[in-house]
Design a protein around this motif. Structure first.
Motif, PDB file in Angstrom:
ATOM      1  N   PRO A  45       0.805  -1.227   0.000  1.00 35.38           N
ATOM      2  CA  PRO A  45       0.000   0.000   0.000  1.00 35.38           C
ATOM      3  C   PRO A  45       0.834   1.272   0.000  1.00 35.38           C
ATOM      4  CG  PRO A  45      -0.086  -1.042   2.149  1.00 35.38           C
ATOM      5  CD  PRO A  45       0.633  -1.985   1.246  1.00 35.38           C
ATOM      6  N   THR A  46       1.978   1.220   0.615  1.00 32.85           N
ATOM      7  CA  THR A  46       2.888   2.364   0.588  1.00 32.85           C
ATOM      8  C   THR A  46       4.206   1.854   0.032  1.00 32.85           C
ATOM      9  OG1 THR A  46       3.821   1.961   2.768  1.00 32.85           O
ATOM     10  CG2 THR A  46       1.790   3.268   2.678  1.00 32.85           C
ATOM     11  N   GLN A  95       4.121  -8.805   5.043  1.00 31.06           N
ATOM     12  CA  GLN A  95       2.850  -8.263   5.538  1.00 31.06           C
ATOM     13  C   GLN A  95       2.453  -8.942   6.851  1.00 31.06           C
ATOM     14  OE1 GLN A  95       1.908  -5.434   4.039  1.00 31.06           O
ATOM     15  NE2 GLN A  95       0.190  -6.109   2.812  1.00 31.06           N
ATOM     16  N   LEU A 103      -1.968  -0.080   7.850  1.00 30.41           N
ATOM     17  CA  LEU A 103      -1.824   0.088   6.416  1.00 30.41           C
ATOM     18  C   LEU A 103      -1.482  -1.207   5.682  1.00 30.41           C
ATOM     19  CD1 LEU A 103       0.100   3.477   6.342  1.00 30.41           C
ATOM     20  CD2 LEU A 103      -2.323   3.071   5.928  1.00 30.41           C
ATOM     21  N   PHE A 105      -2.361  -4.676   3.903  1.00 29.14           N
ATOM     22  CA  PHE A 105      -3.475  -5.314   3.212  1.00 29.14           C
ATOM     23  C   PHE A 105      -3.691  -6.723   3.756  1.00 29.14           C
ATOM     24  CE2 PHE A 105      -2.430  -2.758  -0.825  1.00 29.14           C
ATOM     25  CZ  PHE A 105      -3.333  -1.779  -0.478  1.00 29.14           C
ATOM     26  N   LEU A 113      -4.124  -8.275  -5.949  1.00 30.12           N
ATOM     27  CA  LEU A 113      -3.147  -7.352  -6.530  1.00 30.12           C
ATOM     28  C   LEU A 113      -2.085  -8.112  -7.319  1.00 30.12           C
ATOM     29  CD1 LEU A 113      -2.685  -4.840  -3.573  1.00 30.12           C
ATOM     30  CD2 LEU A 113      -3.741  -4.365  -5.791  1.00 30.12           C
TER      31      LEU A 113
END
Length: 196
Positions: A45-46, A95, A103, A105, A113
């Motif tokens: 996400p970032t 993750q 933040l 996912f 994705l």
């Protein structure tokens, strides 16, 4: 001491096959690094973690490189897809390690994705191949002129100077060649998609 003049000196160690393998791997990784990095960026996400995931991916790729070479039919052509599969799992692992972060996912989002990024990889490969084939159809002087806009050390002004033509006219030719190339690429891609 060696008596033959063409024999290697005694103090030079024999070639190590591992060194050759490592050099091949590093070359492949360098060639495909940006594609794999784009894939990883699409999953996070970032921008945080991209470098960590890339590092872990590179290490894992090296660990599994021999097995990949044994099974791949075209090592260079299959490297990006193989490395992206490893990158997807490394991203999921990264993750999970940061699951408390708001933040991050969910795994299902990462999988979606990844599927989307893989489709973009396929599309990018098809587009690159279509561009190369369309460029191959151009005469050498037109290909050079068209690529001069994007090649370091080349320029339209330089070609104009070499050929005695006006740069403005050559820029106009470049625009025409771009349109021709675009039509050729679109035609090829449409033909490929209609044939499955």
């Amino acid at each position: 001491m060696n008596s033959r003049p063409d024999a290697p000196p005694d103090d030079v160690p024999p070639d190590d096959p591992l060194d050759d393998r490592y050099a091949d791997f590093v070359g492949l990784l360098a060639r495909h690094d940006q594609a794999v990095r784009r894939f990883v960026r699409a999953l996070l996400p970032t921008g945080d973690g991209v470098d960590d995931v890339m590092q872990e991916t590179a290490l894992e790729c090296w660990r599994k490189y021999d097995r990949f070479c044994d099974t791949a039919t075209e090592v260079d052509g299959e490297f990006t897809r193989w490395a992206c599969v490893i990158a997807r799992y490394k991203t999921l692992s990264w993750q999970r390690d940061r699951a408390r972060d708001r933040l991050v996912f969910r795994e299902s989002v990462i999988e979606q994705l990844a599927a989307s990024a893989e489709l973009r990889l396929d599309r990018g490969d098809q587009e690159r191949e279509a561009i190369e084939r369309c460029l191959d159809q151009l005469p050498a002087d037109q290909r050079r002129l068209l690529l001069s806009v994007h090649s370091p050390g080349e320029s339209v002004a330089r070609i104009a100077s070499e050929t005695g033509q006006r740069a403005r006219k050559l820029y106009s030719v470049v625009q025409s060649l771009r349109k021709l190339l675009l039509r050729c690429v679109e035609s090829r891609l449409a033909s490929e998609s209609s044939h499955g």
